[in-house]
Scaffold this motif. Structure first.
Motif, short mmCIF file in Angstrom:
data_model
loop_
_atom_site.label_atom_id
_atom_site.label_comp_id
_atom_site.label_asym_id
_atom_site.label_seq_id
_atom_site.Cartn_x
_atom_site.Cartn_y
_atom_site.Cartn_z
N SER A 211 44.14 -17.96 -11.27
CA SER A 211 43.76 -16.62 -10.82
C SER A 211 43.42 -16.64 -9.33
O SER A 211 43.83 -15.76 -8.57
N LYS A 212 42.69 -17.69 -8.92
CA LYS A 212 42.34 -17.83 -7.50
C LYS A 212 43.60 -17.96 -6.64
O LYS A 212 43.73 -17.29 -5.61
N VAL A 213 44.52 -18.79 -7.07
CA VAL A 213 45.76 -19.00 -6.32
C VAL A 213 46.54 -17.70 -6.17
O VAL A 213 46.99 -17.34 -5.07
N VAL A 214 46.69 -16.98 -7.27
CA VAL A 214 47.51 -15.76 -7.24
C VAL A 214 46.85 -14.68 -6.40
O VAL A 214 47.52 -13.98 -5.63
N ILE A 215 45.53 -14.53 -6.50
CA ILE A 215 44.83 -13.55 -5.66
C ILE A 215 45.02 -13.88 -4.19
O ILE A 215 45.40 -13.03 -3.37
N ASP A 216 44.75 -15.14 -3.82
CA ASP A 216 44.79 -15.53 -2.40
C ASP A 216 46.20 -15.47 -1.83
O ASP A 216 46.42 -14.94 -0.74
N LYS A 217 47.17 -16.00 -2.56
CA LYS A 217 48.55 -15.98 -2.07
C LYS A 217 49.11 -14.56 -2.09
O LYS A 217 49.86 -14.16 -1.20
N GLY A 218 48.73 -13.80 -3.12
CA GLY A 218 49.24 -12.44 -3.23
C GLY A 218 48.84 -11.54 -2.08
O GLY A 218 49.59 -10.63 -1.71
N LEU A 219 47.66 -11.79 -1.50
CA LEU A 219 47.22 -10.98 -0.37
C LEU A 219 48.14 -11.09 0.84
O LEU A 219 48.17 -10.20 1.69
N GLU A 220 48.86 -12.21 0.92
CA GLU A 220 49.73 -12.45 2.07
C GLU A 220 51.18 -12.04 1.80
O GLU A 220 52.04 -12.19 2.67
#
Length: 261
Positions: A211-220
């Motif tokens: 979840s952390k990975v997808v949130i952080d990468k998704g913002l970019e």
């Protein structure tokens, strides 16, 4: 875990505690602290026993009062750039840890201290906290990610106001603008951080980390690409034992027993 001179690492159960331990210097960041943080974060990343990390500062006055001004004052332009690159490398390493991170922000969190908190996933603040990016008053700009993480968190206009003025704000205002998640009394700070950590620990570790990975990468990413990333990762979760356990426990009306597999 390795013993360091200016930071402390402690592990209690599945929680790792990372403490800047220079209370007499208000936990100021210097090159040695940053190097030690760099090493400590590698150890934490590779430690499967640690599933949540709490970051704080020793003593009651400061989380981190900023970078060491005396050390910075004599730097050349190239040395200044190198120092910023070191800080950005370390704080990006913190931001990119697989484990969720909680900043327990006690007292002053100025300059590099604010940036350290910004590099964590969640921020719990003491009522005594004062936070800000006062670098322009020293003739420099935030150099450890403040211009970028602050604007992403509170919006461009508010970030510009805080950085251009160099003003420090209190905990209640920081909560109002979304800079911190929650404000508590000083004596409740660590308990609140641990309560939150334990709430996270009840869930499937792989699912939390992804979840952390997808949130952080998704913002970019553009939204359509971010949604594809979410769908791919959602599907990947179905290859884990924890997904089977979590759904079985729900259907059978019992508590889940996750193994992180």
């Amino acid at each position: 875990m390795k013993t360091f001179n200016k930071i402390l690492i402690d592990i209690k159960g599945k929680i790792g505690y990372l403490t800047i331990n220079q209370p007499k210097a208000l936990n100021a960041l210097d090159s040695e602290v940053l190097q030690e943080l760099n090493e400590a974060l590698t150890e934490i990343q590779n430690n499967a026993d640690i599933q949540v990390v709490i970051v704080t500062g020793a003593g009651e006055k400061a989380f981190v009062a900023g970078a060491n001004i005396k050390e910075m004052s004599q730097k050349t332009p190239i040395e200044g750039m190198t120092f910023s690159e070191l800080g950005n490398h370390v704080f990006s390493k913190l931001s990119n840890l697989k484990q969720p991170t909680i900043a327990a922000v006690n007292g002053f969190a100025l300059g590099g201290g604010s940036e350290l908190a910004l590099a964590c996933d969640i921020r719990i603040a003491s009522e005594t906290m004062k936070i800000g990016q006062p670098e322009v008053a020293l003739g420099i700009i935030p150099g450890f990610g403040g211009t970028q993480r602050l604007s992403r968190l509170v919006g461009v206009a508010k970030a510009k106001e805080l950085i251009f003025t160099g003003k420090n704000i209190k905990a209640d205002e920081a909560e109002k603008i979304g800079l911190v998640n929650k404000v508590v009394a000083p004596e409740e700070l660590m308990t609140e951080a641990e309560t939150l950590a334990n709430q996270i620990l009840k869930n499937a570790p792989f699912a939390v980390q992804q979840s952390k990975v997808v949130i952080d990468k998704g913002l970019e990413l553009p939204l359509d690409h971010a949604l594809t990333l979410e769908a791919d990762t959602f599907g990947l979760c179905f290859a884990t034992e924890d997904q089977t356990e979590g759904m079985s426990a729900f259907i059978e009306k019992r508590s889940s027993k996750f193994k992180g597999q």
